[in-house]
Every structure is written in structure tokens, then in C-alpha cells.
Design an enzyme around this catalytic site. Structure first.
Site, PDB file in Angstrom:
ATOM      1  N   VAL A   1     -49.889 -52.648  26.248  1.00  0.00           N
ATOM      2  CA  VAL A   1     -49.842 -51.194  26.342  1.00  0.00           C
ATOM      3  C   VAL A   1     -49.845 -50.668  24.913  1.00  0.00           C
ATOM      4  O   VAL A   1     -48.922 -50.927  24.136  1.00  0.00           O
ATOM      5  CB  VAL A   1     -48.597 -50.699  27.118  1.00  0.00           C
ATOM      6  CG1 VAL A   1     -48.552 -49.176  27.115  1.00  0.00           C
ATOM      7  CG2 VAL A   1     -48.618 -51.232  28.547  1.00  0.00           C
ATOM      8  N   TYR A   2     -50.924 -49.961  24.580  1.00  0.00           N
ATOM      9  CA  TYR A   2     -51.077 -49.363  23.255  1.00  0.00           C
ATOM     10  C   TYR A   2     -50.539 -47.937  23.297  1.00  0.00           C
ATOM     11  O   TYR A   2     -50.506 -47.306  24.351  1.00  0.00           O
ATOM     12  CB  TYR A   2     -52.551 -49.356  22.843  1.00  0.00           C
ATOM     13  CG  TYR A   2     -53.073 -50.737  22.543  1.00  0.00           C
ATOM     14  CD1 TYR A   2     -53.077 -51.222  21.242  1.00  0.00           C
ATOM     15  CD2 TYR A   2     -53.549 -51.563  23.558  1.00  0.00           C
ATOM     16  CE1 TYR A   2     -53.547 -52.495  20.967  1.00  0.00           C
ATOM     17  CE2 TYR A   2     -54.017 -52.840  23.289  1.00  0.00           C
ATOM     18  CZ  TYR A   2     -54.011 -53.295  21.990  1.00  0.00           C
ATOM     19  OH  TYR A   2     -54.470 -54.554  21.712  1.00  0.00           O
ATOM     20  N   PHE A   3     -50.157 -47.438  22.119  1.00  0.00           N
ATOM     21  CA  PHE A   3     -49.573 -46.102  22.036  1.00  0.00           C
ATOM     22  C   PHE A   3     -50.316 -45.237  21.042  1.00  0.00           C
ATOM     23  O   PHE A   3     -50.911 -45.725  20.083  1.00  0.00           O
ATOM     24  CB  PHE A   3     -48.095 -46.200  21.622  1.00  0.00           C
ATOM     25  CG  PHE A   3     -47.233 -46.759  22.705  1.00  0.00           C
ATOM     26  CD1 PHE A   3     -46.618 -45.913  23.608  1.00  0.00           C
ATOM     27  CD2 PHE A   3     -47.070 -48.120  22.847  1.00  0.00           C
ATOM     28  CE1 PHE A   3     -45.841 -46.423  24.638  1.00  0.00           C
ATOM     29  CE2 PHE A   3     -46.302 -48.649  23.869  1.00  0.00           C
ATOM     30  CZ  PHE A   3     -45.685 -47.796  24.767  1.00  0.00           C
TER      31      PHE A   3
ATOM     32  N   VAL B   1     -51.448 -45.471  26.189  1.00  0.00           N
ATOM     33  CA  VAL B   1     -52.871 -45.400  26.498  1.00  0.00           C
ATOM     34  C   VAL B   1     -53.089 -46.382  27.651  1.00  0.00           C
ATOM     35  O   VAL B   1     -52.180 -47.107  28.037  1.00  0.00           O
ATOM     36  CB  VAL B   1     -53.694 -45.802  25.245  1.00  0.00           C
ATOM     37  CG1 VAL B   1     -55.184 -45.643  25.468  1.00  0.00           C
ATOM     38  CG2 VAL B   1     -53.257 -44.984  24.041  1.00  0.00           C
TER      39      VAL B   1
END
Length: 188
Positions: free
Chosen positions: A37-39, A109
Site C-alpha cells: 500500500v503506497y501513500f 493509493v
């Protein structure tokens, strides 16, 4: 902080590639499911700066063991590969870390999910990936501690590419996240 010298190559047949890697002296390693999980954040434009902040949750598909890591990747360091400075630390609970980041203004994202089969030969790691929504890829990477080690690491990776019938021209510098985001935009 290590430097991760890395290439990414779209492939057609994971099993055939795994057999070729074994033939080239790579030892099979762990088979994992990784969810990244990208931010993003209003106060820090990761995309514009060519950086990434992610929480990775990993499940070993053979033992069931689960782990999580917090990772920051700096901008790419050359025009040929995915080489970046990288910082990573294990965390106790990926869900809690994601919640903390969201509470202080970071926004997740779309997740990147993959089944990853690791192979090792010396300091070189090969990852044969099945990425949900994108297909099959090979990543070759070497971690080095110095700028001086980057060139030798890339040369070693290029030699493996040659041995499997490819060259740097066949690789992509576009991350899985960027590929997925682009694919979603095109579907709208």
C-alpha cells in the site's frame, strides 16, 4: 540506507523463467504473497519527486508466517534502471502503521498485490512475480552500500539479462504502482 540496483522485465512464462534461473545457478527461495500500500500526501508530492512510501504486508505461502515493513524509496539514480536509495524497517502490524499514516495526513493509493517467488545467486536476487492486474515480471536486484558498487551491480544484472535472452532495452523503469494507475485511468 542501502542502494537497491534493480531492473524490471515483463515476461511471458514464469515457470520457464524459473527453470532458466535454476539452470544459471540460482537457488529457489521463498514463495510469498506481498501486498504493498503506497501513500501520497498534500504536503509531499511523492510522484513529482520520484519517491515512494509504502507499507508492505507479506505472507509466506508455505509457512503462513506474516510480516510487515515500512519502506521509503528515493528517486531513481540513473536513466537505465530502477536503482534507488532505500530505507526499510520491519513493523509489528501493517494495518496499524497504515492507520497511523492516514491519521497524520497520508492517503493510501491503490494496493499492489503480487505472488513473488524468490531466487538467489550470490548477492543477486531474482524475483519472479505474478502481479494482479498486470501479469508476469522478473525483477533482478542487488543491494549495495556505496555509489561505487552501483556500476558493478548493474553490470552483473545486465549479464544475467543477456543469459536469459534479454537486454536493458527490454526492461521497464515504470513501477507496478504507476502501471496499475495508468491502466485504471485508461479503463475510465
Amino acid at each position: 540506507m542501502a542502494i537497491e540496483v534493480e531492473i524490471k522485465l515483463k515476461i511471458r512464462d514464469r515457470q520457464a523463467l524459473a527453470a532458466k534461473l535454476t539452470e544459471l545457478g540460482f537457488r529457489p527461495g521463498r514463495l510469498l504473497r506481498e501486498t504493498d500500500v503506497y501513500f501520497r500526501a498534500k504536503h509531499h508530492d511523492f510522484a513529482e519527486r520520484d519517491e515512494a512510501l509504502r507499507v508492505r504486508e507479506t505472507e509466506d505461502l508455505e509457512t503462513g508466517e506474516k510480516t510487515a515493513q515500512l519502506n521509503f524509496k528515493g528517486p531513481k539514480l540513473d536513466d537505465a534502471s530502477m536503482t534507488r536509495r532505500e530505507m526499510e524497517t520491519n513493523v509489528g502490524d501493517g494495518g496499524t502503521v497504515r492507520a497511523i499514516l492516514e491519521q497524520i495526513g497520508f492517503t493510501p493509493v491503490i494496493p499492489v498485490e503480487k505472488v513473488r517467488n524468490y531466487f538467489h545467486r550470490g548477492r543477486l536476487t531474482a524475483c519472479v512475480d505474478q502481479v494482479t492486474g498486470l501479469g508476469e515480471f522478473l525483477e533482478l536486484e542487488i543491494l549495495t552500500e556505496s555509489e561505487e558498487g552501483r556500476s558493478a551491480a548493474l553490470t552483473e544484472i545486465e549479464e544475467v539479462l543477456r543469459q536469459i535472452g534479454h537486454s536493458m532495452e527490454d526492461t521497464t523503469r515504470i513501477s507496478y504502482l504507476s502501471q496499475l494507475c495508468s491502466k485504471l485511468e485508461n479503463e475510465i
